[in-house]
Design a protein around this motif. Structure first.
Motif, PDB file in Angstrom:
ATOM      1  N   LEU A 154       0.929  -0.821  -0.483  1.00 15.50           N
ATOM      2  CA  LEU A 154       0.010  -0.293  -0.418  1.00 15.50           C
ATOM      3  C   LEU A 154       1.009   1.374   0.118  1.00 15.50           C
ATOM      4  O   LEU A 154       1.806   1.446   1.004  1.00 15.50           O
ATOM      5  CB  LEU A 154      -0.838   0.041   1.620  1.00 15.50           C
ATOM      6  CG  LEU A 154      -1.836  -1.097   1.668  1.00 15.50           C
ATOM      7  CD1 LEU A 154      -2.526  -0.852   2.320  1.00 15.50           C
ATOM      8  CD2 LEU A 154      -3.035  -1.309   0.029  1.00 15.50           C
ATOM      9  N   PRO A 155       0.355   2.410  -1.322  1.00 19.70           N
ATOM     10  CA  PRO A 155       0.702   3.189  -0.873  1.00 19.70           C
ATOM     11  C   PRO A 155       1.002   4.770   0.025  1.00 19.70           C
ATOM     12  O   PRO A 155       0.561   5.555  -0.137  1.00 19.70           O
ATOM     13  CB  PRO A 155       1.058   3.740  -2.449  1.00 19.70           C
ATOM     14  CG  PRO A 155      -0.526   3.562  -2.692  1.00 19.70           C
ATOM     15  CD  PRO A 155      -0.586   2.132  -2.027  1.00 19.70           C
ATOM     16  N   CYS A 156       0.934   4.077   1.315  1.00 18.97           N
ATOM     17  CA  CYS A 156       0.287   4.856   2.359  1.00 18.97           C
ATOM     18  C   CYS A 156       1.087   5.125   3.755  1.00 18.97           C
ATOM     19  O   CYS A 156       1.620   4.246   4.094  1.00 18.97           O
ATOM     20  CB  CYS A 156      -0.831   4.530   3.336  1.00 18.97           C
ATOM     21  SG  CYS A 156      -1.534   5.507   4.340  1.00 18.97           S
ATOM     22  N   ARG A 157       1.482   6.049   4.231  1.00 18.37           N
ATOM     23  CA  ARG A 157       2.528   5.808   5.055  1.00 18.37           C
ATOM     24  C   ARG A 157       2.423   5.456   6.598  1.00 18.37           C
ATOM     25  O   ARG A 157       2.722   4.733   7.206  1.00 18.37           O
ATOM     26  CB  ARG A 157       2.941   7.877   5.619  1.00 18.37           C
ATOM     27  CG  ARG A 157       3.958   7.592   6.908  1.00 18.37           C
ATOM     28  CD  ARG A 157       4.927   9.045   7.258  1.00 18.37           C
ATOM     29  NE  ARG A 157       3.321  10.025   7.536  1.00 18.37           N
ATOM     30  CZ  ARG A 157       2.502  10.475   7.754  1.00 18.37           C
ATOM     31  NH1 ARG A 157       3.049   9.670   9.188  1.00 18.37           N
ATOM     32  NH2 ARG A 157       1.839  11.226   8.122  1.00 18.37           N
ATOM     33  N   THR A 158       0.711   5.688   7.473  1.00 18.61           N
ATOM     34  CA  THR A 158      -0.008   5.324   7.849  1.00 18.61           C
ATOM     35  C   THR A 158      -0.544   4.155   7.899  1.00 18.61           C
ATOM     36  O   THR A 158      -1.894   3.856   7.531  1.00 18.61           O
ATOM     37  CB  THR A 158      -0.715   6.563   8.719  1.00 18.61           C
ATOM     38  OG1 THR A 158       0.052   7.206   9.135  1.00 18.61           O
ATOM     39  CG2 THR A 158      -0.958   6.745  10.060  1.00 18.61           C
ATOM     40  N   ILE A 159       0.069   3.037   8.423  1.00 21.11           N
ATOM     41  CA  ILE A 159      -0.827   1.272   7.955  1.00 21.11           C
ATOM     42  C   ILE A 159      -1.285   1.200   9.218  1.00 21.11           C
ATOM     43  O   ILE A 159      -0.873   1.006  10.205  1.00 21.11           O
ATOM     44  CB  ILE A 159      -0.112   0.087   7.781  1.00 21.11           C
ATOM     45  CG1 ILE A 159       0.892   0.718   5.960  1.00 21.11           C
ATOM     46  CG2 ILE A 159      -1.207  -0.676   7.727  1.00 21.11           C
ATOM     47  CD1 ILE A 159      -1.198   1.171   5.273  1.00 21.11           C
ATOM     48  N   LEU A 160      -2.763   0.785   9.815  1.00 16.68           N
ATOM     49  CA  LEU A 160      -2.975   0.731  11.108  1.00 16.68           C
ATOM     50  C   LEU A 160      -3.714  -1.050  10.865  1.00 16.68           C
ATOM     51  O   LEU A 160      -4.828  -1.090  10.433  1.00 16.68           O
ATOM     52  CB  LEU A 160      -4.011   0.991  11.544  1.00 16.68           C
ATOM     53  CG  LEU A 160      -3.788   2.777  11.612  1.00 16.68           C
ATOM     54  CD1 LEU A 160      -4.950   3.838  11.110  1.00 16.68           C
ATOM     55  CD2 LEU A 160      -3.281   3.403  12.906  1.00 16.68           C
ATOM     56  N   GLU A 161      -3.174  -2.058  12.209  1.00 20.37           N
ATOM     57  CA  GLU A 161      -3.741  -3.278  12.100  1.00 20.37           C
ATOM     58  C   GLU A 161      -5.304  -3.219  12.788  1.00 20.37           C
ATOM     59  O   GLU A 161      -5.416  -2.898  13.739  1.00 20.37           O
ATOM     60  CB  GLU A 161      -3.418  -4.241  12.781  1.00 20.37           C
ATOM     61  CG  GLU A 161      -3.888  -5.449  12.630  1.00 20.37           C
ATOM     62  CD  GLU A 161      -2.572  -6.823  13.143  1.00 20.37           C
ATOM     63  OE1 GLU A 161      -3.065  -8.104  12.885  1.00 20.37           O
ATOM     64  OE2 GLU A 161      -1.771  -6.366  13.136  1.00 20.37           O
TER      65      GLU A 161
END
Length: 384
Positions: A154-161
């Motif tokens: 994914l091209p996103c800085r903030t990844i949340l599980e």
């Protein structure tokens, strides 16, 4: 009245499969939870998932069309003075990203599967939409994933599980009774063994691998029950015919209630080439079926690296056939997998953990947005 921190949850009304279970479980869990945000579920069109949320009193609106959906969704955001628009599914994500930009809301999404495989089986869409989807995902303030490995794509800085979950319901009958009923319904011998899969019929699920594996088990009276619908059904029926096992593959269509199916089968197979955190494995394990899955990140993580279920290389027909044979003929091994799954895996996927993960994730996204200069758009105060 004072503005509340409102989240609009946007989804396809006709969604089925794991993503639908995820959303329905979340909506049900929110009904009795103490939460910091105000939730409004809005569907694109109608269908089984919209009906389910409507019945539980959690469907708050619907939009239609494509361009019209962007416009109407932006109106919902302004009317509700929503802080966050949260979408599910590649098409919903693209529509929601434009609506959020129009209304000045924060946009996020939950990614349930690898974006590369979302349009597999549609050559034109597969050539265009994954890149468009990823472009819009790069505009998200943050993204939720149902298992960490998805974040790598994914091209996103903030990844949340956020964990998948489901509300278990007690079985309606014993496993022996359920198996006997399915055998009777399908006209099978009383000694026939049953394995199964519940999934949307999509190329990414590689159900044709399970069909080919069944053909290698000709010495066993074993039948494959396939629950689900989708664009791949005609191809899969042809594959069963070509493999000479059409009489042993039973396409059941969409089942609203899968409890009896999971209670009837000895082994649940999921030969997908990509998975997030498959709800079907949670359900199968809860109702007493041993899991076999492809050795891909989402399944490997759920099966605890093979401790709570058998792992086979993705696309390996021989390995899948061998694993099915072993679990059908070794009751102790099958029971051990089920026991470890129920003891070690299921507690990690409780609905209340999903609610907490989303609330914490919204706080992270909201704080990051404020630090970046985002402000709630000026608008008339919402009324209730």
């Amino acid at each position: 009245m004072a503005s509340e921190r409102t989240v609009i949850v946007f989804f396809a009304g006709n969604e089925v499969g794991g993503a639908a279970t995820h959303l329905a479980t979340w909506a049900k869990a929110l009904k009795g939870a103490q939460v910091d945000y105000r939730y409004r579920f809005v569907s694109l069109g109608d269908g089984p998932l919209a009906d389910e949320l409507r019945q539980m009193g959690m469907l708050h609106g619907a939009v239609a069309g494509t361009v019209g959906a962007i416009r109407d969704l932006a109106r919902v955001l302004r009317r509700e003075r929503a802080w966050i628009l949260h979408s599910h599914g590649p098409r919903m994500n693209m529509l929601a990203s434009f609506a959020a930009s129009s209304a000045g809301a924060i946009w996020t999404a939950t990614i349930h599967s690898h974006p590369r495989y979302d349009f597999e089986g549609h050559p034109l869409k597969a050539a265009l939409f994954p890149s468009l989807h990823l472009w819009r995902l790069s505009r998200a303030r943050g993204l939720f994933v149902v298992q960490p490995a998805l974040g790598d794509a994914l091209p996103c800085r903030t990844i949340l599980e956020v964990p998948n979950a489901f509300f278990p319901r007690l079985p309606r009958a014993s496993r022996d009774v359920c198996a006997a009923e399915w055998r009777r319904r399908l006209g099978l011998n009383p000694e026939s063994r049953l394995i199964g899969i519940a999934a949307r019929l999509d190329p990414v699920k590689q159900i044709d691998v399970a069909i080919a594996a069944l053909a290698l088990l000709s010495d066993l009276d074993v039948h494959l029950l396939v629950a689900g619908d989708g664009r791949d059904r005609i191809r899969l029926e042809a594959a069963a015919e070509d493999c000479g096992v059409r009489h042993r593959v039973h396409f059941l269509g969409h089942l609203q209630d899968v409890r009896d199916l999971y209670c009837a089968i000895d082994v649940h197979v999921l030969p997908s080439k990509s998975e997030g955190a498959p709800t079907s494995m949670l359900e199968a394990g809860y109702y007493g079926a041993a899991n076999i899955g492809s050795d891909v990140p989402g399944i490997r993580r759920m099966l605890l690296d093979g401790e709570a279920g058998a792992l086979v290389p993705s696309g390996d027909v021989q390995a899948l056939a061998h694993a099915v044979r072993r679990l059908l003929t070794d009751t102790k091994a099958r029971d051990a997998y089920v026991e470890r799954f129920q003891r070690l895996v299921l507690p990690r996927y409780r609905p209340e953990r999903m609610v907490v993960a989303y609330e914490r994730g919204y706080t992270v996204i909201e704080e990051d947005a404020v630090r970046s200069g985002w402000r709630l758009p000026a608008n008339s105060e919402q009324t209730r």
